[in-house]
Scaffold this motif. Structure first.
Motif, PDB file in Angstrom:
ATOM      1  N   GLN A 120      84.031  23.183  20.972  1.00  0.00           N
ATOM      2  CA  GLN A 120      83.482  22.247  21.953  1.00  0.00           C
ATOM      3  C   GLN A 120      83.390  22.893  23.328  1.00  0.00           C
ATOM      4  OE1 GLN A 120      85.646  18.575  22.321  1.00  0.00           O
ATOM      5  NE2 GLN A 120      84.238  17.721  23.826  1.00  0.00           N
ATOM      6  N   GLY A 121      84.453  23.593  23.717  1.00  0.00           N
ATOM      7  CA  GLY A 121      84.429  24.268  25.007  1.00  0.00           C
ATOM      8  C   GLY A 121      83.376  25.359  25.070  1.00  0.00           C
ATOM      9  N   LEU A 122      83.154  26.034  23.938  1.00  0.00           N
ATOM     10  CA  LEU A 122      82.140  27.084  23.886  1.00  0.00           C
ATOM     11  C   LEU A 122      80.755  26.511  24.161  1.00  0.00           C
ATOM     12  CD1 LEU A 122      81.837  30.154  23.174  1.00  0.00           C
ATOM     13  CD2 LEU A 122      81.308  29.414  20.838  1.00  0.00           C
ATOM     14  N   TYR A 123      80.451  25.380  23.518  1.00  0.00           N
ATOM     15  CA  TYR A 123      79.159  24.729  23.749  1.00  0.00           C
ATOM     16  C   TYR A 123      79.031  24.249  25.199  1.00  0.00           C
ATOM     17  CZ  TYR A 123      77.405  24.526  18.927  1.00  0.00           C
ATOM     18  OH  TYR A 123      76.899  24.840  17.690  1.00  0.00           O
ATOM     19  N   VAL A 124      80.085  23.641  25.706  1.00  0.00           N
ATOM     20  CA  VAL A 124      80.033  23.097  27.068  1.00  0.00           C
ATOM     21  C   VAL A 124      79.768  24.200  28.074  1.00  0.00           C
ATOM     22  CG1 VAL A 124      81.417  22.038  28.888  1.00  0.00           C
ATOM     23  CG2 VAL A 124      81.462  21.080  26.583  1.00  0.00           C
ATOM     24  N   ARG A 125      80.490  25.303  27.983  1.00  0.00           N
ATOM     25  CA  ARG A 125      80.324  26.386  28.949  1.00  0.00           C
ATOM     26  C   ARG A 125      78.951  27.053  28.821  1.00  0.00           C
ATOM     27  NH1 ARG A 125      83.087  26.757  33.390  1.00  0.00           N
ATOM     28  NH2 ARG A 125      83.178  29.041  33.339  1.00  0.00           N
ATOM     29  N   ALA A 126      78.475  27.236  27.592  1.00  0.00           N
ATOM     30  CA  ALA A 126      77.147  27.827  27.417  1.00  0.00           C
ATOM     31  C   ALA A 126      76.063  26.893  27.954  1.00  0.00           C
ATOM     32  CB  ALA A 126      76.909  28.139  25.943  1.00  0.00           C
ATOM     33  N   ASP A 127      76.243  25.587  27.726  1.00  0.00           N
ATOM     34  CA  ASP A 127      75.268  24.625  28.230  1.00  0.00           C
ATOM     35  C   ASP A 127      75.284  24.584  29.758  1.00  0.00           C
ATOM     36  OD1 ASP A 127      73.327  22.503  27.424  1.00  0.00           O
ATOM     37  OD2 ASP A 127      74.686  21.248  28.589  1.00  0.00           O
ATOM     38  N   GLN A 128      76.449  24.670  30.355  1.00  0.00           N
ATOM     39  CA  GLN A 128      76.534  24.714  31.819  1.00  0.00           C
ATOM     40  C   GLN A 128      75.847  25.955  32.373  1.00  0.00           C
ATOM     41  OE1 GLN A 128      80.766  24.490  32.405  1.00  0.00           O
ATOM     42  NE2 GLN A 128      80.828  22.241  32.359  1.00  0.00           N
ATOM     43  N   ALA A 129      76.013  27.077  31.685  1.00  0.00           N
ATOM     44  CA  ALA A 129      75.366  28.310  32.125  1.00  0.00           C
ATOM     45  C   ALA A 129      73.850  28.216  31.974  1.00  0.00           C
ATOM     46  CB  ALA A 129      75.905  29.488  31.326  1.00  0.00           C
ATOM     47  N   LEU A 130      73.395  27.554  30.905  1.00  0.00           N
ATOM     48  CA  LEU A 130      71.952  27.359  30.720  1.00  0.00           C
ATOM     49  C   LEU A 130      71.380  26.491  31.834  1.00  0.00           C
ATOM     50  CD1 LEU A 130      69.347  27.585  29.082  1.00  0.00           C
ATOM     51  CD2 LEU A 130      70.167  25.701  27.637  1.00  0.00           C
ATOM     52  N   TYR A 131      72.097  25.446  32.191  1.00  0.00           N
ATOM     53  CA  TYR A 131      71.658  24.594  33.307  1.00  0.00           C
ATOM     54  C   TYR A 131      71.591  25.399  34.602  1.00  0.00           C
ATOM     55  CZ  TYR A 131      71.739  20.975  36.896  1.00  0.00           C
ATOM     56  OH  TYR A 131      71.442  20.205  37.997  1.00  0.00           O
ATOM     57  N   GLU A 132      72.546  26.282  34.824  1.00  0.00           N
ATOM     58  CA  GLU A 132      72.545  27.113  36.024  1.00  0.00           C
ATOM     59  C   GLU A 132      71.326  28.038  36.045  1.00  0.00           C
ATOM     60  OE1 GLU A 132      73.652  28.618  39.653  1.00  0.00           O
ATOM     61  OE2 GLU A 132      74.404  26.848  38.578  1.00  0.00           O
ATOM     62  N   ALA A 133      70.946  28.572  34.866  1.00  0.00           N
ATOM     63  CA  ALA A 133      69.758  29.432  34.791  1.00  0.00           C
ATOM     64  C   ALA A 133      68.505  28.660  35.167  1.00  0.00           C
ATOM     65  CB  ALA A 133      69.625  30.019  33.391  1.00  0.00           C
ATOM     66  N   LYS A 134      68.395  27.440  34.703  1.00  0.00           N
ATOM     67  CA  LYS A 134      67.223  26.623  35.041  1.00  0.00           C
ATOM     68  C   LYS A 134      67.234  26.261  36.526  1.00  0.00           C
ATOM     69  CE  LYS A 134      66.888  24.478  30.460  1.00  0.00           C
ATOM     70  NZ  LYS A 134      66.973  23.213  29.700  1.00  0.00           N
ATOM     71  N   ARG A 135      68.404  25.910  37.031  1.00  0.00           N
ATOM     72  CA  ARG A 135      68.507  25.504  38.430  1.00  0.00           C
ATOM     73  C   ARG A 135      68.169  26.668  39.368  1.00  0.00           C
ATOM     74  NH1 ARG A 135      71.611  25.513  42.743  1.00  0.00           N
ATOM     75  NH2 ARG A 135      72.994  27.065  41.800  1.00  0.00           N
ATOM     76  N   SER A 136      68.447  27.882  38.902  1.00  0.00           N
ATOM     77  CA  SER A 136      68.225  29.062  39.744  1.00  0.00           C
ATOM     78  C   SER A 136      66.799  29.612  39.649  1.00  0.00           C
ATOM     79  CB  SER A 136      69.213  30.162  39.367  1.00  0.00           C
ATOM     80  OG  SER A 136      70.546  29.716  39.532  1.00  0.00           O
TER      81      SER A 136
END
Length: 348
Positions: A318-334
């Motif tokens: 679960q933590g693996l998915y959460v952190r990867a999803d947060q990083a994906l959101y950061e890529a889009k935001r940037s």
């Protein structure tokens, strides 16, 4: 050993229930109707004791046929055949060769045809036919015995064939559904369920210092691709992207389509540093790739990627998915077309 495998049921719990029900019905009907049955004599106390002993052996076998490997294999092979022997013993003890007595040979056939695969069903049907033969040939004139045996054999074989064919069609349907549940029909990639199972196994069994890594990616502005080139064009982009991810994957990597344009790559035994290089390579390769649609149009797309690693970024799936999803959101935001980087470590 092959015979033991033939006699193993599709589902042990279902087979156990079926066997107990059939044995119980046979005993109940026999006890209720034997006293008023024309042409049959009442068994002596000794004969009844032998009969009850045979039934007890069958039920004891049902209890023994649990999840213990070797005893269960033997029990599942022997107990159904013992039920045929019990029916033969009952008919011979009561001198009963009527249709009412012979009908119980349908029960082992029903069990075999409904609970076993084809070889086991054949064994149980043949055993039932042999049981009928022993009873009628030993108690009736030859002509009458042959006629009875012919009628009952036809009924048993027909019942078995129809049930076996039905069971095989059901097995094919289940196999097809399992395949559909494991493989995305558009891209041929693994589904989320397969990815989750592989990730749990990799995380729980990981003994590598590199840990287990996950890449999440989606196509930038994918809605505009669908709007401009239609859903067939969008589908073609996803198919070609999936083919690239599979070609570039290592042997143990799992490439999955999570839904829509979102895909994932599970990388067992991959360090955070190697994961970063891999993700940046994917972004560069996709950006440089020309996607050719069915009508010949050539287009370019880009992807955004989020990544995470166990144990660096998370401790479980679960933590693996959460952190990867947060990083994906950061890529889009940037600004998209890049690998997302999380500035802060995960909270414990």
């Amino acid at each position: 050993m092959r015979f033991l495998l033939w006699m193993q049921p599709r589902s042990r719990s279902a087979a156990r229930s079926s066997m107990v029900v059939l044995a119980g019905v046979a005993v109940l009907v026999t006890v209720v109707f034997l006293p008023v049955q024309t042409g049959a004599r009442n068994p002596t106390p000794t004969e009844l004791l032998l009969l009850l002993g045979a039934v007890a052996v069958v039920l004891l076998g049902c209890w023994a046929a649990r999840n213990r490997p070797v005893p269960a294999l033997v029990a599942w092979a022997v107990v159904p055949l013992l039920s045929v022997v019990a029916i033969v013993v009952l008919d011979l003890l009561t001198s009963d060769v009527s249709v009412a007595a012979q009908v119980f040979f349908v029960f082992p056939t029903l069990y075999g045809a409904s609970q076993l695969r084809r070889p086991g069903a054949v064994v149980m049907t043949v055993a039932s036919v042999v049981g009928v033969g022993v009873v009628v040939l030993g108690s009736l004139p030859l002509a009458a015995a042959v006629a009875d045996l012919g009628y009952v054999t036809a009924a048993l074989v027909t019942t078995a064939v129809l049930l076996v064919r039905s069971g095989e069609r059901q097995d094919e349907l289940v196999t097809r559904l399992e395949r559909l549940a494991a493989v995305d029909p558009l891209t041929g990639l693994a589904t989320r369920r397969v990815l989750d199972e592989a990730a749990r196994s990799a995380i729980s069994g990981a003994d590598s210092a590199e840990g287990t890594s996950l890449i999440l990616l989606d196509v930038d502005e994918f809605k505009s691709v669908n709007d401009r080139y239609g859903h067939p064009g969008g589908d073609e982009v996803l198919v070609q992207l999936a083919e690239y991810l599979v070609r570039s994957a290592r042997r143990d990597d799992i490439v999955s389509r999570l839904g829509g344009d979102e895909m994932a790559v599970l990388l067992p035994g991959c360090s955070k540093e190697a994961l970063q290089r891999r993700a940046e390579q994917i972004v560069a390769d996709v950006r440089a790739h020309t996607f050719v649609l069915h009508d010949g149009q050539a287009i370019r797309v880009s992807v955004s990627i989020g990544l995470a690693n166990v144990p660096v970024d998370a401790a479980d799936l679960q933590g693996l998915y959460v952190r990867a999803d947060q990083a994906l959101y950061e890529a889009k935001r940037s600004g998209r077309n890049r690998v997302g980087v999380l500035a802060t470590p995960p909270t414990s």
